[in-house]
Design a protein around this motif. Structure first.
Motif, PDB file in Angstrom:
ATOM      1  N   LYS A  96      43.476  31.322  29.534  1.00  0.00           N
ATOM      2  CA  LYS A  96      44.292  31.303  30.745  1.00  0.00           C
ATOM      3  C   LYS A  96      43.738  32.337  31.726  1.00  0.00           C
ATOM      4  N   ASN A  97      43.826  32.019  33.031  1.00  0.00           N
ATOM      5  CA  ASN A  97      43.343  32.901  34.093  1.00  0.00           C
ATOM      6  C   ASN A  97      41.834  33.116  34.036  1.00  0.00           C
ATOM      7  N   HIS A 118      43.345  39.580  33.916  1.00  0.00           N
ATOM      8  CA  HIS A 118      44.664  39.852  33.357  1.00  0.00           C
ATOM      9  C   HIS A 118      45.083  41.273  33.722  1.00  0.00           C
ATOM     10  N   LEU A 221      41.467  32.910  41.942  1.00  0.00           N
ATOM     11  CA  LEU A 221      42.722  33.087  41.212  1.00  0.00           C
ATOM     12  C   LEU A 221      43.699  33.790  42.143  1.00  0.00           C
ATOM     13  N   ASP A 223      46.699  35.938  43.523  1.00  0.00           N
ATOM     14  CA  ASP A 223      47.317  37.134  42.952  1.00  0.00           C
ATOM     15  C   ASP A 223      48.230  37.813  43.962  1.00  0.00           C
TER      16      ASP A 223
END
Length: 319
Positions: A96-97, A118, A221, A223
């Motif tokens: 994930k991510n 993360h 990603l 954020d």
């Protein structure tokens, strides 16, 4: 980007959203393994901060925007130094991510190397499958950072402030000299509302960018986040954000948020739609006008309030 017709989107809010879910990636239990390398320097190797203060309103909008562009261009000159991917980029994700996955040479024990994000930290995993992987490196600090704070003209008791930041990370992969390590960029734009000296709202568009130089923005990603401050409630948001045009020459991420003052009968509404982007040539894109507006509405805090968010303008190469 000035002078473009910008689309608008409207959201009507009846009640405050209830839950923001935070999902942890379970695969990070592998952190207990000893990584080959950990980059934990206390500070970036290069830090540059600058403030552009237009709060007194003594300059016209066109000149202010030109001064903002000149300030940002000067601050970022030579900052973006993109490297070609050292190994082929492949569209496979075990974790994930995952920001990007590389296919390693055939003589390696592991077939893939993935950069995973993360908690503001970059992890490099080498892997073959879900049962065969290794934590190779951890990167917690950028090697360089630039931050530009723009204080816009006051609007009554309110002062809008925009903060553009770019951080550069060098991420180690097996078999490479440090000069050939791929780069990851973290970009953010904070849209802040102050009432006198009190922070009323903070809406931040942010994203982790991996660029294939001259080809495309390979991955983002999102954020971003939205946080109410003094006297305000968060009524609606799309945090951590929405990204546009990943896989094309230029791409961006945007975060929307609407806030209302804790008052009934009439309330002061704050709208924000900050965004930040990048292209395959290393150009950074950002708002030159403050991405927000305020209004007075017949509503009770969030109930009955309406929020208007402006979509980001098209970037070069889109469409």
């Amino acid at each position: 980007m000035m002078g473009m017709d910008l689309k608008w989107k409207k959201i009507g809010i009846i009640t405050i959203p209830a839950v923001l879910a935070i999902v942890m990636i379970t695969i990070l239990a592998a952190y207990t393994m000893n990584p080959v390398q950990a980059y934990n320097s206390l500070t970036p190797a290069y830090v540059f901060n600058v403030v552009a203060n237009f709060s007194d309103g003594g300059i016209n909008q066109t000149m202010m925007q030109e001064m903002i562009r000149n300030t940002v261009n000067s601050a970022l000159r030579g900052f973006i130094t993109l490297n070609k991917p050292p190994y082929p980029v492949v569209n496979v994700k075990l974790f994930k991510n995952t920001l990007v996955t590389f296919q390693l040479p055939s003589n390696y024990r592991y077939r893939y190397a993935s950069i995973v994000v993360h908690n503001d930290t970059l992890y490099v995993y080498l892997w073959n499958n879900a049962n065969n992987y290794k934590l190779y490196a951890i990167v917690r600090r950028p090697i360089a950072s630039v931050k530009i704070e723009i204080i816009y003209p006051r609007e009554g008791n309110f002062t809008p402030v925009g903060v553009l930041g770019v951080e550069k990370f060098s991420v180690p992969l097996p078999g490479l000299n440090s000069a050939d390590d791929p780069e990851v960029y973290f970009e953010y734009y904070e849209a802040l509302w102050y009432i006198n000296s009190q922070l009323a709202a903070n809406t931040t568009a942010a994203g982790w960018f991996f660029i294939n130089p001259g080809v495309s923005v390979e991955s983002i990603l999102d954020d971003g986040h939205a946080q109410p401050g003094f006297g305000y409630a968060l009524c609606t948001t799309n945090a951590p954000g929405t990204n546009y045009d990943v896989g094309s020459i230029a791409a961006q991420t945007q975060t929307d948020a609407g806030y209302a003052f804790y008052d009934c009968g009439f309330t002061v509404v704050l709208d924000n739609w900050p965004w930040v982007g990048m292209d395959a040539n290393g150009n950074v894109y950002y708002p030159t006008s403050f991405p927000g507006a305020k209004s007075i509405e017949a509503a009770c805090i969030c109930t009955g309030a309406s929020f208007y968010f402006q979509l980001p303008p098209p970037l070069p190469g889109e469409g």
